[in-house]
Design a protein around this motif. Sequence first.
Motif, PDB file in Angstrom:
ATOM      1  N   SER A  52      31.841  56.806  45.517  1.00 44.67           N
ATOM      2  CA  SER A  52      30.473  56.474  45.944  1.00 44.67           C
ATOM      3  C   SER A  52      30.455  55.189  46.761  1.00 44.67           C
ATOM      4  O   SER A  52      29.761  55.089  47.786  1.00 44.67           O
ATOM      5  CB  SER A  52      29.561  56.327  44.723  1.00 44.67           C
ATOM      6  OG  SER A  52      29.496  57.536  44.006  1.00 44.67           O
ATOM      7  N   SER A  53      31.225  54.204  46.323  1.00 49.85           N
ATOM      8  CA  SER A  53      31.286  52.930  47.042  1.00 49.85           C
ATOM      9  C   SER A  53      31.845  53.119  48.446  1.00 49.85           C
ATOM     10  O   SER A  53      31.339  52.542  49.421  1.00 49.85           O
ATOM     11  CB  SER A  53      32.146  51.942  46.254  1.00 49.85           C
ATOM     12  OG  SER A  53      32.349  50.757  46.985  1.00 49.85           O
ATOM     13  N   ILE A  54      32.873  53.934  48.563  1.00 50.44           N
ATOM     14  CA  ILE A  54      33.488  54.182  49.872  1.00 50.44           C
ATOM     15  C   ILE A  54      32.490  54.847  50.813  1.00 50.44           C
ATOM     16  O   ILE A  54      32.345  54.456  51.981  1.00 50.44           O
ATOM     17  CB  ILE A  54      34.751  55.052  49.704  1.00 50.44           C
ATOM     18  CG1 ILE A  54      35.889  54.215  49.112  1.00 50.44           C
ATOM     19  CG2 ILE A  54      35.182  55.665  51.036  1.00 50.44           C
ATOM     20  CD1 ILE A  54      37.115  55.016  48.749  1.00 50.44           C
ATOM     21  N   MET A  55      31.771  55.836  50.315  1.00 59.83           N
ATOM     22  CA  MET A  55      30.830  56.559  51.172  1.00 59.83           C
ATOM     23  C   MET A  55      29.688  55.655  51.637  1.00 59.83           C
ATOM     24  O   MET A  55      29.186  55.792  52.754  1.00 59.83           O
ATOM     25  CB  MET A  55      30.292  57.782  50.438  1.00 59.83           C
ATOM     26  CG  MET A  55      31.367  58.845  50.177  1.00 59.83           C
ATOM     27  SD  MET A  55      30.723  60.314  49.366  1.00 59.83           S
ATOM     28  CE  MET A  55      29.741  61.016  50.689  1.00 59.83           C
ATOM     29  N   ARG A  56      29.290  54.702  50.791  1.00 58.30           N
ATOM     30  CA  ARG A  56      28.213  53.781  51.177  1.00 58.30           C
ATOM     31  C   ARG A  56      28.664  52.801  52.253  1.00 58.30           C
ATOM     32  O   ARG A  56      27.873  52.375  53.089  1.00 58.30           O
ATOM     33  CB  ARG A  56      27.732  52.992  49.947  1.00 58.30           C
ATOM     34  CG  ARG A  56      26.833  53.768  49.004  1.00 58.30           C
ATOM     35  CD  ARG A  56      26.113  52.810  48.046  1.00 58.30           C
ATOM     36  NE  ARG A  56      27.035  51.905  47.356  1.00 58.30           N
ATOM     37  CZ  ARG A  56      27.621  52.185  46.195  1.00 58.30           C
ATOM     38  NH1 ARG A  56      27.381  53.345  45.599  1.00 58.30           N
ATOM     39  NH2 ARG A  56      28.431  51.309  45.627  1.00 58.30           N
ATOM     40  N   ASN A  57      29.941  52.443  52.230  1.00 60.10           N
ATOM     41  CA  ASN A  57      30.418  51.361  53.097  1.00 60.10           C
ATOM     42  C   ASN A  57      31.195  51.842  54.321  1.00 60.10           C
ATOM     43  O   ASN A  57      31.828  51.037  55.010  1.00 60.10           O
ATOM     44  CB  ASN A  57      31.299  50.407  52.281  1.00 60.10           C
ATOM     45  CG  ASN A  57      30.513  49.689  51.196  1.00 60.10           C
ATOM     46  OD1 ASN A  57      29.485  49.079  51.471  1.00 60.10           O
ATOM     47  ND2 ASN A  57      30.985  49.771  49.959  1.00 60.10           N
ATOM     48  N   LYS A  58      31.170  53.123  54.601  1.00 61.51           N
ATOM     49  CA  LYS A  58      31.867  53.634  55.779  1.00 61.51           C
ATOM     50  C   LYS A  58      31.228  53.101  57.066  1.00 61.51           C
ATOM     51  O   LYS A  58      29.999  53.065  57.192  1.00 61.51           O
ATOM     52  CB  LYS A  58      31.837  55.168  55.803  1.00 61.51           C
ATOM     53  CG  LYS A  58      32.869  55.838  54.912  1.00 61.51           C
ATOM     54  CD  LYS A  58      34.283  55.676  55.451  1.00 61.51           C
ATOM     55  CE  LYS A  58      35.317  56.291  54.521  1.00 61.51           C
ATOM     56  NZ  LYS A  58      36.698  56.032  54.973  1.00 61.51           N
ATOM     57  N   VAL A  59      32.085  52.703  57.999  1.00 60.20           N
ATOM     58  CA  VAL A  59      31.627  52.270  59.325  1.00 60.20           C
ATOM     59  C   VAL A  59      31.752  53.473  60.249  1.00 60.20           C
ATOM     60  O   VAL A  59      32.859  53.925  60.557  1.00 60.20           O
ATOM     61  CB  VAL A  59      32.465  51.085  59.846  1.00 60.20           C
ATOM     62  CG1 VAL A  59      32.000  50.678  61.240  1.00 60.20           C
ATOM     63  CG2 VAL A  59      32.386  49.913  58.877  1.00 60.20           C
ATOM     64  N   ASN A  60      30.626  53.981  60.696  1.00 65.04           N
ATOM     65  CA  ASN A  60      30.589  55.286  61.347  1.00 65.04           C
ATOM     66  C   ASN A  60      31.347  55.344  62.664  1.00 65.04           C
ATOM     67  O   ASN A  60      31.763  56.413  63.101  1.00 65.04           O
ATOM     68  CB  ASN A  60      29.129  55.704  61.575  1.00 65.04           C
ATOM     69  CG  ASN A  60      28.984  57.207  61.578  1.00 65.04           C
ATOM     70  OD1 ASN A  60      29.584  57.898  60.754  1.00 65.04           O
ATOM     71  ND2 ASN A  60      28.195  57.733  62.515  1.00 65.04           N
ATOM     72  N   ASN A  61      31.517  54.201  63.317  1.00 66.42           N
ATOM     73  CA  ASN A  61      32.177  54.214  64.631  1.00 66.42           C
ATOM     74  C   ASN A  61      33.524  53.492  64.595  1.00 66.42           C
ATOM     75  O   ASN A  61      33.943  52.884  65.573  1.00 66.42           O
ATOM     76  CB  ASN A  61      31.270  53.569  65.685  1.00 66.42           C
ATOM     77  CG  ASN A  61      31.054  52.090  65.414  1.00 66.42           C
ATOM     78  OD1 ASN A  61      31.230  51.636  64.279  1.00 66.42           O
ATOM     79  ND2 ASN A  61      30.681  51.338  66.447  1.00 66.42           N
ATOM     80  N   MET A  62      34.201  53.574  63.463  1.00 68.04           N
ATOM     81  CA  MET A  62      35.482  52.876  63.312  1.00 68.04           C
ATOM     82  C   MET A  62      36.611  53.899  63.156  1.00 68.04           C
ATOM     83  O   MET A  62      36.561  54.775  62.296  1.00 68.04           O
ATOM     84  CB  MET A  62      35.439  51.952  62.087  1.00 68.04           C
ATOM     85  CG  MET A  62      36.728  51.199  61.820  1.00 68.04           C
ATOM     86  SD  MET A  62      36.518  50.081  60.393  1.00 68.04           S
ATOM     87  CE  MET A  62      38.198  49.509  60.159  1.00 68.04           C
ATOM     88  N   ALA A  63      37.637  53.753  64.004  1.00 73.03           N
ATOM     89  CA  ALA A  63      38.790  54.656  63.967  1.00 73.03           C
ATOM     90  C   ALA A  63      40.068  53.855  63.760  1.00 73.03           C
ATOM     91  O   ALA A  63      40.227  52.764  64.316  1.00 73.03           O
ATOM     92  CB  ALA A  63      38.889  55.455  65.260  1.00 73.03           C
ATOM     93  N   VAL A  64      40.980  54.400  62.959  1.00 77.09           N
ATOM     94  CA  VAL A  64      42.304  53.801  62.757  1.00 77.09           C
ATOM     95  C   VAL A  64      43.346  54.774  63.293  1.00 77.09           C
ATOM     96  O   VAL A  64      43.298  55.974  62.991  1.00 77.09           O
ATOM     97  CB  VAL A  64      42.570  53.504  61.265  1.00 77.09           C
ATOM     98  CG1 VAL A  64      44.000  52.997  61.062  1.00 77.09           C
ATOM     99  CG2 VAL A  64      41.572  52.485  60.737  1.00 77.09           C
TER     100      VAL A  64
END
Length: 746
Positions: free
Chosen positions: A396-408
């Motif tokens: 849940s924490s990961i899904m809340r803090n995802k940066v939508n325009n960030m690629a690795v």
Amino acid sequence: MGGVESRGVLRKISDMLEVILKRMDSLSKLDNSTTSDTRRLDELSSAINRFQPAGLVERIQAIAQNVSNMAVRVEQILQNSMAAGRAVRDGSSGQCEVPRDPRYPDCPGKVDWMRARWTSDPCYAFYGVDGSDCSFLIYLNEVEWFCPPLAWRNHSSPPTVHTHTRQTATTKRQAAFRTDLSSLLDLVGTGKESLSFMKRRMRRLASQWGTAAQRLHAKLRQRWREQKKILVHVGFLTEESGDVFSPKVLKGGPLGEMVQWADILTALHVLGHNLKISMSVKELQGFLGVPPGRGSCPLTGPLPFDLIYTDYHGMQQMKQHMGLSLKRHKCHIRVIDTFGTEPAYNHEDYATLHGYRTNWGYWNLNSRQYMTMFPHTPDNSFMGFVSEELNDTEKSSIMRNKVNNMAVVYGKEASMWKLQQGKEGFLQILHRYMEVHGTVYYETQRPPEVPAYVKNHGLLPQHELQTLLRKAKLFIGFGFPYEGPAPLEAIANGCIYLQPKFHPPHSSLNHEFFRGKPTSREVSSQHPYAEQYIGRPHVMTVDYNNSQEFDSAIREIMSTKVEPYLPYEYTCEGMLERVHAYIEHQDFCTPEAPFPPANSSSKLGLSSSASPGPLFVLLPNSSALTWAPNANAPPAWPPLSSLRLLASQEGQSCVEACQRANLVCEPALFRFVNNREALRGLEVQCEVVEAEVNHVFPAFSVLRRECGLQKDPLLYSCAGLSPKYRRLCPCRDYRRGQVALCRDCL
């Protein structure tokens, strides 16, 4: 050569001459010297008399070598003469004639070989060989197994060594699950960065292994398990193999193999088995009981292990040091093999005759003894590795803090970023939509291959990389490396994995990386497992050369929400379950009972009189056959209840045919479908049925009405295909999330 060096060499020559003269004196006192020995001694004496110490300095080294050779030959003559003397005293000289026994056809040839070469390896002397025929025959019966027993030997006591029989323990010990890894960490040792990496991984995942052990223990309902003695020899990390991996651990080098070996060691330890770990040839020799010498002789005793896990480098090292024992004990070996080994490459003679010979493979193992990183080669066993499993709170924490325009970007080495490989187009598209991050190793200056708009973090420790992946929306592959663990770790941390589709698929026929590997497998993308077993929405596989398709994929990824996902087979519990099943059920040392049974009226298949009814019946709403409920089911693993028999199309392998039916090809079940009953059940019309050595058999030709059965079980192959034949494919079901095991396999 200086004066001091010259005097040193002359002193050495003088010492050698003194030794030779002493040996000759000993020989002169023996009454049983043969005429030929006396003649050789006369020649040596004459040569010594002609020897003048005061010669040209530049010839001293050559003279010293000649004298050294004389000393060796005198030693051989002395040993032969003394052995002959003992034989006369023991009354056994007439009892050491080389036997002509049809049960031991190789004996005379082996004795001839020993006569000529017994001094080629000190291990023969270690076992008591002294140059006499008696010692040859004793060795070839009691250490090796090529000659019959000698009647005058005392056979009431155990022979010198029996390498071809395993010593059975008087009492079997029960394996108990372990949750404490401290003793394992001590076993792994220190001194290399690769070992430090593996130990850090073990510590980081320790709690998850402990939880997994408790779950599997409950699932098995306290079933009794035997504790196995297991040797793990990590050949690729030995200095003798070159160990190119350890120096690169902190420089962006490949870590996949070390990840897998760390997890294999942990799984075996947690399952409660008795482990020995070898990271050098010296340790390997000590654990196995290798006699001193050059590796020509068998081990000094029975194999002290139930199982040996190693890799191709380790196989080569064991071949060099185990002598004939390798052939005797290879059924205990499991080879960790990242990319897989297909039967046509594994069968040495067949590979040589039919163009499948490579620098790897050709070990004549059962193909299931090779264990892969991903389940891409059903002919092999799928070993795998683990990824860290998240709990619901972490997800849940990961899904809340995802940066939508960030690629690795997937690629730690600068060479993977070279723009001349056609990457500038799709990277520009990616940059248009997303902030691009890299983890490329560098020492002082930013790698020029990495575009300026990429935020490069350098090589990150595992916990920092995990933090980065937990923020990123996209993990993107450039096409290399193939089939590594990183995409699974990214998907487990909530990333969508984007990878290139290969047109045409990469294989040993068209790509340098796969050339020489013992497989004909065609790789359709950078990570076929992610493409086939996970798929959308977590994995997207597109043509990077099609800018519109790539652009569309990026926009779709940005608008798609996914939860972190980890296939069960890559959890700690999934790996424990799989490794446990292999150890409990895979037995390549006990010969399989022939099928059809030996009393069957046909060697090529069962006749109607051999069975009261058909062996196979049609499954409802399916074209596949299954084992008939009223037919006798011989013991097998996987059990025959899992069998689904179907026919492939022309030019289609059993791997593909089974996959299309949502099944898995199972090589262990080929022996039950390699008969006329299977052909009859599939309603195949055969005018001719022949058994041949061919890696696509059992199969049939519709056009020619010819049917072929497999003559050599080592060539049962899920991967084999031919445009001329439709194959008989023994598919099976599998447990959800655990493709390696059938539903009734645990």
